[in-house]
Design an enzyme around this catalytic site. Structure first.
Site, mmCIF file in Angstrom:
data_model
loop_
_atom_site.group_PDB
_atom_site.id
_atom_site.type_symbol
_atom_site.label_atom_id
_atom_site.label_comp_id
_atom_site.label_asym_id
_atom_site.label_seq_id
_atom_site.Cartn_x
_atom_site.Cartn_y
_atom_site.Cartn_z
ATOM 1 N N LYS A 1 -0.713 61.579 45.542
ATOM 2 C CA LYS A 1 -1.784 60.693 45.043
ATOM 3 C C LYS A 1 -1.803 60.670 43.517
ATOM 4 O O LYS A 1 -2.013 59.609 42.907
ATOM 5 C CB LYS A 1 -3.138 61.181 45.584
ATOM 6 C CG LYS A 1 -4.358 60.413 45.052
ATOM 7 C CD LYS A 1 -4.393 58.978 45.521
ATOM 8 C CE LYS A 1 -5.569 58.200 44.919
ATOM 9 N NZ LYS A 1 -6.869 58.766 45.257
ATOM 10 N N ASN B 1 -1.589 57.419 41.170
ATOM 11 C CA ASN B 1 -2.599 57.129 40.148
ATOM 12 C C ASN B 1 -1.976 56.969 38.770
ATOM 13 O O ASN B 1 -2.402 56.117 37.976
ATOM 14 C CB ASN B 1 -3.638 58.250 40.112
ATOM 15 C CG ASN B 1 -4.706 58.094 41.174
ATOM 16 O OD1 ASN B 1 -4.917 57.015 41.704
ATOM 17 N ND2 ASN B 1 -5.375 59.183 41.509
ATOM 18 N N GLY C 1 -22.329 63.608 43.393
ATOM 19 C CA GLY C 1 -21.621 62.605 42.608
ATOM 20 C C GLY C 1 -21.576 61.293 43.371
ATOM 21 O O GLY C 1 -20.516 60.873 43.836
#
Length: 311
Positions: free
Chosen positions: A189, A193, A8
């Site tokens: 996190k 986000n 990726g």
């Protein structure tokens, strides 16, 4: 020297893969044809303020490149995690280590459900975006937090492998502390986000401007409080005041950053919103908790993701 494959090779994958290659680690980036062709031809370019560096690194469109890897960094979007795990499975060495560098809290668990190899999770704090084929623009930070899930932490050899992977990043100038509670780090996190991603996308705004708007600050803090309530109900203890302070710290450190959700929408690509505010909303519904702000942000991003009726 451990051999690394990045599955990726978007902004996050190219940045960390490029930093490792810059430090002399054998790295292969696996990504889309346009990026791979540019990297093979011209090298991988990393742009910082005031300078640009070109790094020679191997690149491929074929996941079979993972067959020679000691460490595989999974950097695909969250909706692609299950397919990535299935594609990796026939090619991984038995003693390879897989590390998820993805948004959301359950990607390592989903990889682990398919793969027999050790799977770790890394919490990623970096501002970066692709500035053209084979060109990654770094806009801030770049540190990681690495750990194993509570279920895996006691497995033989896990502590040593974690230390080896952390040392690999540290030697490349990437701060990579180990966490003995990676679930809490992942939720931390995720909460951050949830505060930034949807608002940046819907408002077409950078983090610094968002933080200067009183109404947006209130919206973001409310989103944080809802997300923390869901985390606590899921068995993960988070400190509300510390996390709200962390959100404004991110806004200062990444003032010029657009969220990955905003970048995806601008490029007409599917977003990861289902793994962010959508995950909080889904967990909340299952737990009987009302999270109207997360639910609304999720719904609006899904609407925006579908395109412009007036375009």
């Amino acid at each position: 020297m451990m051999r690394v494959v990045v599955l990726g090779a978007g902004a996050v994958g190219c940045y960390y893969g490029g930093m490792l290659a810059r430090a002399g680690v054998p790295v292969t980036l696996v990504g889309r044809a346009a990026h791979v062709e540019a990297i093979r031809r011209d090298g991988l370019a990393i742009e910082w303020d005031g300078r640009r560096e070109t790094i020679r690194v191997a690149a491929s469109t074929d996941v079979a490149a993972a067959c020679a890897a000691d460490v595989v960094l999974v950097c695909v979007k969250s909706p692609d995690t299950d397919a990535a795990a299935r594609s990796l499975r026939p090619h991984l060495a038995a003693d390879a280590v897989v590390v998820s560098l993805q948004n959301g809290v359950d990607n390592a668990e989903r990889l682990r459900a398919v793969l027999s190899q050790a799977v770790f999770a890394a919490v990623v704090y970096v501002g970066a975006y692709m500035n053209g084929p084979g060109i990654v623009r770094h806009t801030g930070r770049g540190d990681l937090v690495l750990g194993a899930s509570r279920a895996d932490a006691a497995r033989p050899g896990v502590a040593q492998r974690l230390a080896e992977v952390a040392a690999l990043f540290e030697a490349a100038g990437i701060a990579c502390p180990l966490s003995d509670d990676i679930d809490a780090a992942l939720w931390t996190k995720l909460v951050i986000n949830c505060a930034f991603n949807a608002v940046s996308a819907l408002g077409r705004a950078r983090y610094g401007r968002m933080a200067r708007e009183p109404g947006i600050r209130a919206l973001m803090e409310g989103t944080v409080r809802e997300s923390i309530a869901v985390a606590r109900a899921s068995g993960v203890a988070l400190d509300e005041r510390r996390l709200i302070d962390a959100v404004w710290g991110v806004a200062d450190a990444l003032a010029r950053q657009y969220s990955s959700t905003a970048q995806d929408i601008l490029r007409g690509k599917p977003t990861e919103i289902d793994a962010l505010n959508g995950l909080v909303a889904a967990r909340a519904a299952a737990l009987g908790i009302d999270v109207p702000l997360n639910r609304t942000l999720h719904a609006l991003v899904k609407l925006r993701e579908g395109g412009d009726d007036l375009a």
